[in-house]
Design a protein around this motif. Structure first.
Motif, mmCIF file in Angstrom:
data_model
loop_
_atom_site.group_PDB
_atom_site.id
_atom_site.type_symbol
_atom_site.label_atom_id
_atom_site.label_comp_id
_atom_site.label_asym_id
_atom_site.label_seq_id
_atom_site.Cartn_x
_atom_site.Cartn_y
_atom_site.Cartn_z
ATOM 1 N N ASN A 149 9.500 26.392 -0.437
ATOM 2 C CA ASN A 149 10.017 27.642 -0.985
ATOM 3 C C ASN A 149 8.969 28.463 -1.713
ATOM 4 O O ASN A 149 9.218 29.619 -2.062
ATOM 5 C CB ASN A 149 11.182 27.358 -1.928
ATOM 6 C CG ASN A 149 10.776 26.540 -3.142
ATOM 7 O OD1 ASN A 149 10.246 25.445 -3.000
ATOM 8 N ND2 ASN A 149 11.031 27.043 -4.330
ATOM 9 N N ASN A 186 19.509 18.491 -1.613
ATOM 10 C CA ASN A 186 18.881 19.617 -2.293
ATOM 11 C C ASN A 186 17.598 20.067 -1.600
ATOM 12 O O ASN A 186 16.859 20.892 -2.144
ATOM 13 C CB ASN A 186 18.578 19.254 -3.746
ATOM 14 C CG ASN A 186 19.828 18.966 -4.549
ATOM 15 O OD1 ASN A 186 20.834 19.672 -4.421
ATOM 16 N ND2 ASN A 186 19.789 17.913 -5.356
ATOM 17 N N GLN A 187 17.343 19.505 -0.418
ATOM 18 C CA GLN A 187 16.151 19.843 0.354
ATOM 19 C C GLN A 187 14.858 19.636 -0.443
ATOM 20 O O GLN A 187 13.879 20.351 -0.258
ATOM 21 C CB GLN A 187 16.234 21.287 0.861
ATOM 22 C CG GLN A 187 17.248 21.494 1.972
ATOM 23 C CD GLN A 187 16.834 20.842 3.287
ATOM 24 O OE1 GLN A 187 15.831 21.206 3.879
ATOM 25 N NE2 GLN A 187 17.619 19.882 3.740
ATOM 26 N N HIS A 228 11.089 22.722 -2.636
ATOM 27 C CA HIS A 228 12.096 22.335 -1.654
ATOM 28 C C HIS A 228 11.916 23.101 -0.356
ATOM 29 O O HIS A 228 11.188 24.102 -0.278
ATOM 30 C CB HIS A 228 13.508 22.536 -2.201
ATOM 31 C CG HIS A 228 13.808 23.942 -2.652
ATOM 32 N ND1 HIS A 228 14.045 24.988 -1.773
ATOM 33 C CD2 HIS A 228 13.918 24.471 -3.893
ATOM 34 C CE1 HIS A 228 14.296 26.085 -2.453
ATOM 35 N NE2 HIS A 228 14.214 25.817 -3.736
ATOM 36 N N TYR A 280 17.916 25.507 4.389
ATOM 37 C CA TYR A 280 19.300 25.488 3.947
ATOM 38 C C TYR A 280 19.453 25.800 2.456
ATOM 39 O O TYR A 280 20.487 25.517 1.868
ATOM 40 C CB TYR A 280 19.927 24.121 4.249
ATOM 41 C CG TYR A 280 19.806 23.709 5.688
ATOM 42 C CD1 TYR A 280 20.558 24.346 6.670
ATOM 43 C CD2 TYR A 280 18.926 22.706 6.079
ATOM 44 C CE1 TYR A 280 20.453 23.970 8.007
ATOM 45 C CE2 TYR A 280 18.819 22.327 7.413
ATOM 46 C CZ TYR A 280 19.584 22.964 8.359
ATOM 47 O OH TYR A 280 19.468 22.602 9.692
ATOM 48 N N THR A 281 18.401 26.341 1.849
ATOM 49 C CA THR A 281 18.474 26.669 0.431
ATOM 50 C C THR A 281 18.099 28.129 0.236
ATOM 51 O O THR A 281 17.465 28.743 1.073
ATOM 52 C CB THR A 281 17.500 25.787 -0.383
ATOM 53 O OG1 THR A 281 16.185 25.929 0.153
ATOM 54 C CG2 THR A 281 17.927 24.342 -0.341
ATOM 55 N N GLU A 282 18.478 28.690 -0.902
ATOM 56 C CA GLU A 282 18.175 30.090 -1.193
ATOM 57 C C GLU A 282 16.905 30.196 -1.986
ATOM 58 O O GLU A 282 16.537 29.298 -2.683
ATOM 59 C CB GLU A 282 19.341 30.702 -1.984
ATOM 60 C CG GLU A 282 20.654 30.522 -1.266
ATOM 61 C CD GLU A 282 21.527 31.759 -1.324
ATOM 62 O OE1 GLU A 282 21.180 32.682 -2.043
ATOM 63 O OE2 GLU A 282 22.533 31.764 -0.645
#
Length: 302
Positions: free
Chosen positions: A236, A276-277, A296, A300-302
């Protein structure tokens, strides 16, 4: 997979835990340890996380796709035989895409293991051997197509002269050459905004970045780093993870910021998993490892 079995050496027979406390960059969670989940395979590859954080990976010489269940740390066979699958990636409909090396095909596998063959050739010629893949925001598929002679093939030479990166349109009706001029293209990953694609040429020890256009074409080929890679992932923060001798992390400007050592002769691939990736899942020789991270994954996370 850089080659088929030449990297396979004797399997380490005990569970190992390697401390990562000494890492100088805070990508790794404080006090985290590299944990060997299993060492019972021949050559692991192609890890891909589903939306629940479970990671699917391949044991190509044994023709299996294995599932790591993140909730209880268990391992189970998802599909066998598995088309000698190498790279894996989930599409937007939670189908598992597989670079099925046995017949040089690209597969789509549903949750029940049913296979749809998406592609078998390019302009009437057999593909070299689809290796790794990434799905863009529209559902189009980029995949690398190097040539590694396999002992289970009848053929002994490639039908296609070039080793390219290809793009399959979102409607799955058209396949085009997306990028050329590689020795052996291998690892591939894109940014979550869908604007940049990274491709590793492991045969030339280089990794390039490309600008992704709305129609899927690639422009602005730029040298990212003088290092190739078998597999790749992104976090990220925009850091790119390359494999080979352990896992080497570069920031988005191509500067090396961290190296994660793996006590194996070869590290093939890497992805983020867990609910939580934030679990780095690593395939290396006959083993698979996990490492808790401060960063992460981006799928699948923002």
């Amino acid at each position: 997979m850089k080659t088929t079995i030449q990297f396979i050496t004797s399997v380490i027979c005990s569970i190992s835990i390697i401390s990562c406390k000494s890492q100088s960059v805070d990508l790794v969670a404080e006090g985290a340890e590299l944990i060997q989940i299993s060492n019972e395979y021949s050559f692991t590859e192609g890890p891909a996380s589903d939306k629940n954080g479970n990671v699917f990976f391949t044991d190509q010489p044994n023709d299996k796709i294995i599932k790591w269940n993140e909730s209880d740390n268990s391992l189970s066979i998802f599909k066998e035989p598995a088309g000698r699958a190498n790279g894996l990636y989930f599409d937007q409909n939670e189908n598992l895409l597989a670079a099925a090396d046995n017949e040089n095909e690209l597969w789509r596998i549903n949750a029940n293991g049913k296979v749809d063959t998406l592609i078998t050739n390019f302009e009437g010629k057999k593909l070299n051997g689809p290796n790794d893949l990434w799905v863009d925001l529209h559902g189009g598929i980029y995949f690398t197509d190097p040539y590694y002679q396999r002992p289970y093939w009848d053929r002994t030479a490639a039908e296609l002269e070039e080793k390219n990166v290809y793009y399959i349109s979102p409607d799955l009706k058209n396949i085009t050459i997306a990028a050329t001029d590689f020795v052996q293209p291998n690892g591939i990953i894109g940014t979550p905004d869908g604007k940049t694609l990274y491709v590793a040429d492991i045969g030339d020890q280089k990794t390039y970045s490309y600008s992704i256009q709305n129609n899927g074409t690639l422009t602005n080929r730029t040298l990212f780093t003088d290092m190739g890679s078998d597999g790749m992932t992104i976090d990220n923060k925009g850091n790119i993870y390359l494999t080979g001798e352990g896992v080497t992390v570069f920031n988005s400007k191509g500067h090396k910021i961290q190296h994660i050592p793996i006590n194996e002769e070869w590290t093939a691939n890497v992805t983020f998993g867990g609910k939580n990736q934030d679990i780095l899942f690593i395939t290396a020789m006959g083993s698979v490892y996990t490492l808790k991270m401060n960063v992460h994954g981006v799928r699948y996370t923002e």
